[in-house]
Design a protein around this motif. Structure first.
Motif, PDB file in Angstrom:
ATOM      1  N   LEU A 468      -1.090 -70.904  86.552  1.00 16.92           N
ATOM      2  CA  LEU A 468      -0.245 -70.135  84.956  1.00 16.92           C
ATOM      3  C   LEU A 468      -2.169 -71.366  84.209  1.00 16.92           C
ATOM      4  CD1 LEU A 468       0.815 -68.408  82.881  1.00 16.92           C
ATOM      5  CD2 LEU A 468       2.404 -70.714  83.574  1.00 16.92           C
ATOM      6  N   GLU A 504      -2.503 -66.132  86.707  1.00 15.65           N
ATOM      7  CA  GLU A 504      -1.806 -66.094  86.424  1.00 15.65           C
ATOM      8  C   GLU A 504      -2.178 -65.942  84.889  1.00 15.65           C
ATOM      9  OE1 GLU A 504       3.139 -66.157  84.774  1.00 15.65           O
ATOM     10  OE2 GLU A 504       2.027 -67.358  86.996  1.00 15.65           O
ATOM     11  N   LYS A 536      -2.107 -62.161  88.086  1.00 12.33           N
ATOM     12  CA  LYS A 536      -0.496 -61.945  87.697  1.00 12.33           C
ATOM     13  C   LYS A 536      -0.306 -61.597  86.034  1.00 12.33           C
ATOM     14  CE  LYS A 536       3.991 -64.593  87.556  1.00 12.33           C
ATOM     15  NZ  LYS A 536       4.650 -65.489  88.554  1.00 12.33           N
TER      16      LYS A 536
END
Length: 647
Positions: A468, A504, A536
């Motif tokens: 992320l 992500e 993502k």
């Protein structure tokens, strides 16, 4: 049986083992400290190479009833090789080979093949139905070294000939496997021996194609004079003879042997840096058969063969280095390739993308990789954080209750609190993602080891690395550059350890977001060389935003696995509404949602209000609602004009 009715193009017979390749290069095998595990053995490698080039291949062999035997069978299936003829031997172990790369000329091998499974193959193991289904059968020299495997190979040839199939002979001479050298001399390629020559020549009348190096032609022909050896072979068979000459390419002889080697049909080699010769001959065979079994001109067969060999000598490993048909075509179409072929980033990316295992037409993931959020939840309800792993283990039960072992489902779990669940998930068929980022870090930092590559080296190969990044294309230059360096570093580590990568992107925390924001962020990362397997992305109710994302991904990476939607703790009804828009974009394969599903159950379970079964019921019910909503949205969009508007 007519060729067009056959279910298989090729059955290869013989050696099937585990290759344990030294990961350190430039030293003695004695000094290597770690080994990469691949499937190996000449006919096994050729079966894999042929499958990657589009041929329908199968392997006939024995493997041990052990972990390595199961790995071979599973990996063959992943490669698209039929395992109808792979027999499990409960009495013997799967063979092992230790291999190393010392220098451009030295490649030590140690064969562990004492009473191994594949050398126990016998004539009664030969499945006549399997061979009737094949257009060709390939045998190799090692499996002529003992009576039982010789008889099995001979029977296979006779069945093939009787059914109008072609017989291919890969001479594949390893003196150590005939007991002619010390066991530590596995790399030795030639020891003259009249008995070996006589044994090998017995199969020649059955052959349609014979392929070997000069040393192998010498042992088969019984002479170290190459032309004399070829003439001795020709006296015993009308088969097409193909002489492999390493960097000089190959020469094919369809008829009488001429006075000079170069008077045969010469297939020019390709000039590339030799990194590892092991497996190049098997790749050569796969490439040649890709043309020959489809009746292409002999010149094309030689060109495919030489190109496949050149590609494999530039890489680590044998079977994993085999090129795909798309990759081979790209190689042949370019004259601008570097001498160090492994430095060709575009070719290496194509190899990676076209050899990945599995296909994901949809992917619905329960994301429970949160760490700081679970710690905060424990503080909120007064629970001991030591209980978190037990709750995360319930995620697997919930997913399995909804999925029932079907493909298209997965979990995101972390190694800090989710390790027990990750361990249990190894026995299930579900997609597994695992976070690498330090929770909440901006600029991006990694959890666990300071060296991300050494951390990933401890992860199972089927764990997808999830990272992320709170990343916005309009971030300050210095912040953006630091994050991009980390992402590139991570991608390099993931490729070297063989893990897929999911990136992500959350931009909404860092600035204004419009229909172009996500596409601009993705394009910038592509421009830097990022090619993650998965994206993502944040949910959006803008069809224009999704069209921009789709066009950007397709334009930069036609082989991208796709996009999954994250949840951002949105209410269930909001996520369902976002599915209606995202489902029109073919690259969006599903979702990876966490807190929307688990937040309430986690608070109640950690607070002691509900038991495991009630928590699993709640998780499965909420997950199931999103699964059904996604599938309905996707089904409704089939044939929708927006679904095609991404090019």
């Amino acid at each position: 049986m007519a060729a067009k009715e056959r279910q298989l193009d090729l059955v290869t017979i013989g050696r099937s083992c585990i290759d344990l390749y030294g990961e350190q290069v430039g030293g003695r095998l004695e000094d290597m400290g770690s080994f990469a595990k691949y499937i190996g053995g000449s006919p096994t490698n050729t079966a894999v190479g042929a499958a990657r080039l589009g041929l329908r291949s199968a392997l006939l062999t024995r493997v041990g009833a052990d972990h390595f035997g199961r790995f071979i069978t599973e990996q063959l299936a992943r490669e698209g090789v039929s395992t109808r003829g792979v027999l499990e031997d409960p009495e013997r172990l799967t063979a092992l080979v230790f291999l190393g790369i010392r220098d451009a000329d030295t490649f030590p091998l140690v064969f562990y093949r004492e009473n191994c499974a594949d050398m126990a193959l016998q004539a009664s193991d030969v499945d006549e139905g399997l061979l009737r289904d094949a257009g060709a059968v390939l045998i190799n020299g090692t499996h002529l070294s003992r009576d039982n495997v010789f008889e099995a190979s001979l029977r296979a040839c006779q069945i093939a000939r009787g059914n109008g199939a072609r017989v291919v002979f890969d001479i594949d001479y390893r003196p150590v496997l005939w007991g002619l050298t010390r066991k530590d001399m596995g790399e030795n390629r030639f020891v003259a021996h009249d008995g070996v020559t006589a044994r090998l020549q017995q199969v020649l009348p059955l052959c349609d194609l014979v392929v070997g190096t000069e040393e192998e032609v010498h042992i088969l022909g019984g002479s170290t004079d190459t032309l004399a050896a070829l003439r001795a072979i020709r006296e015993r068979t009308p088969a097409l003879l193909v002489l492999k000459r390493g960097p000089h390419g190959c020469v094919a002889f369809a008829g009488a042997i001429p006075d000079r080697l170069d008077d045969g049909l010469v297939g020019e080699g390709f000039r590339v840096d030799v990194f590892n010769v092991l497996g190049a001959g098997d790749a050569f065979m796969a490439g040649f058969l890709r043309g020959w079994l489809r009746d292409e001109p002999l010149e094309a067969c030689c060109r495919y063969a030489n190109a496949c060999g050149a590609i494999v000598v530039s890489r680590h490993g044998c079977s994993p280095a085999m090129p795909t048909w798309e990759e081979l075509q790209a190689f042949l179409a370019s004259d601008a390739r570097p001498f160090r072929l492994r430095d060709d980033a575009a070719l290496e990316q194509l190899h990676w993308a076209t050899t990945r295992v599995g296909r994901w037409d949809e992917l619905m993931v329960l994301a429970m990789d949160h760490r700081s959020q679970f710690e905060a939840l424990c503080a909120q309800v007064g629970a001991d954080p030591a209980r978190i792993p037990a709750f995360k283990a319930l995620a697997l039960r919930a997913v399995d209750r909804v999925a029932h072992g079907q493909p298209g489902f997965g979990l995101l779990l972390d190694g800090r609190y989710g390790m027990r669940a990750l361990e249990a998930a190894a026995d299930y068929p579900y997609w597994i993602g695992r976070p690498i980022e330090m929770p909440g870090s901006r600029p991006l930092d990694f959890e666990s080891s300071a060296d991300v590559a050494t951390e990933l080296a401890t992860w199972p190969g089927n764990h997808v690395v999830k990272c992320l990044a709170f990343y916005h294309p309009d971030d300050p230059d210095d912040l953006r550059a630091r994050q991009e360096r980390q992402l590139l570093r991570l991608q390099d580590a993931a490729r070297k350890t063989g893990h897929e990568l999911l990136v992500e992107i959350i931009a909404s925390n860092s600035g204004a977001v419009d229909d172009d924001t996500a596409a601009r962020a993705i394009q910038r990362l592509y421009d830097l060389g990022m090619r993650p397997d998965w994206w993502k992305l944040e949910p959006s109710d803008s069809a224009a935003a999704w069209r921009n994302i789709g066009r950007t991904i397709v334009a930069n990476d036609a082989h991208c696995r796709g996009v999954v939607l994250l949840g951002l703790s949105a209410p269930q009804e909001d996520l369902v509404a976002s599915f209606q828009v995202a489902a029109a974009q073919p690259l969006v394969k599903g979702f990876a949602v966490g807190r929307t599903i688990f937040a309430e159950a986690a608070a109640r379970w950690l607070g002691g209000e509900i038991d495991d079964e009630t928590a699993v019921d709640d998780l499965a019910a909420r997950f199931g609602v999103l699964v059904e909503a996604w599938r309905q949205a996707r089904s409704a969009k089939i044939g929708h004009p927006a679904a095609a508007d991404c090019a």
